[in-house]
Design a protein around this motif. Sequence first.
Motif, short mmCIF file in Angstrom:
data_model
loop_
_atom_site.label_atom_id
_atom_site.label_comp_id
_atom_site.label_asym_id
_atom_site.label_seq_id
_atom_site.Cartn_x
_atom_site.Cartn_y
_atom_site.Cartn_z
N GLU A 152 -44.91 10.97 -20.71
CA GLU A 152 -45.90 11.28 -21.75
C GLU A 152 -46.68 12.54 -21.45
OE1 GLU A 152 -48.41 7.98 -22.68
OE2 GLU A 152 -46.73 6.68 -23.18
N ASP A 153 -46.89 12.82 -20.15
CA ASP A 153 -47.64 14.04 -19.80
C ASP A 153 -46.73 15.23 -19.49
OD1 ASP A 153 -46.67 13.13 -17.38
OD2 ASP A 153 -48.59 13.18 -16.35
N GLY A 154 -45.43 15.13 -19.86
CA GLY A 154 -44.53 16.27 -19.76
C GLY A 154 -43.78 16.42 -18.45
N GLN A 155 -43.93 15.48 -17.52
CA GLN A 155 -43.21 15.55 -16.25
C GLN A 155 -41.73 15.21 -16.44
OE1 GLN A 155 -44.36 16.31 -13.07
NE2 GLN A 155 -46.26 16.95 -14.02
N LYS A 156 -40.86 15.86 -15.65
CA LYS A 156 -39.43 15.56 -15.70
C LYS A 156 -39.16 14.20 -15.05
CE LYS A 156 -38.21 19.39 -13.64
NZ LYS A 156 -37.37 20.39 -12.97
N LEU A 157 -38.24 13.45 -15.64
CA LEU A 157 -37.86 12.13 -15.15
C LEU A 157 -36.35 12.00 -15.21
CD1 LEU A 157 -38.50 9.15 -14.34
CD2 LEU A 157 -38.66 8.66 -16.79
N LEU A 158 -35.74 11.54 -14.12
CA LEU A 158 -34.31 11.26 -14.09
C LEU A 158 -34.13 9.79 -13.73
CD1 LEU A 158 -31.27 11.99 -14.01
CD2 LEU A 158 -31.59 12.56 -11.60
N ILE A 159 -33.41 9.06 -14.57
CA ILE A 159 -33.03 7.68 -14.27
C ILE A 159 -31.56 7.74 -13.88
CG2 ILE A 159 -32.80 5.33 -15.13
CD1 ILE A 159 -35.10 6.05 -17.10
#
Length: 171
Positions: A152-159
Amino acid sequence: SDLLHPGCRIALARFGMDELGIARAIAAGELTSPQKYENVWLFDLRITGTGAAYRNTIDEYVWRDPAHYLNDEFLARCNGLAVIVDHPEHSMLNSEEYADRNVGSIMLPYIRGEEVRGIAKIYDDATVAILQNEQYSTSPGVNTGGFKAKTEDGQKLLIENKPDLLDHIAI
C-alpha cells in the motif's frame, strides 16, 4: 550418578568421531561451529530463512513459504550444494564461475526453527579466515519466480514460488 560434565563427555566422544559424527554433533548443538577435522573445516551455515524478509540490496520485501523449504524433499536437494564466495554476476553458476568461486559443499542439511541450515565442508583457507574473523551473511542461489506486487505504501514485494533450481549457497 554421572560425574562427568556434559562438555567433557562430548569432548571425549569427539576423539572417536569422523566428519559425519562431528557434523551431526554441530547440528545437534553439542559441538560449536567451526570444527577442524583433518584437512577440512566444518561450518554451520544458514542456507535460507523462511517467511517474510527485507532484502536491502534490492529494496524489496519477500515472502518465502515455509512449506516449500521446511521439509525432507528440500533437505535432500541441499545435499552436496556448492558453497561459493559471492553470487555469480548472472545469478547461477556455470563451469567457469564454479571453478572460480567454489570453496566447499553442504554435507548435512537440517532444519532449525524456521531456517534451513547445513554443515558445510570448507577447504579454502582464505574463506575459513573470513568465516572465523569477519561478520558474513549467506544467500541461496535459487530460481523461484513468483508474484511481484507493491504494498500500500509503494514498497516492492515478491511472493516466491517453490524453487525450480537450488544452485548454490553464497557467502
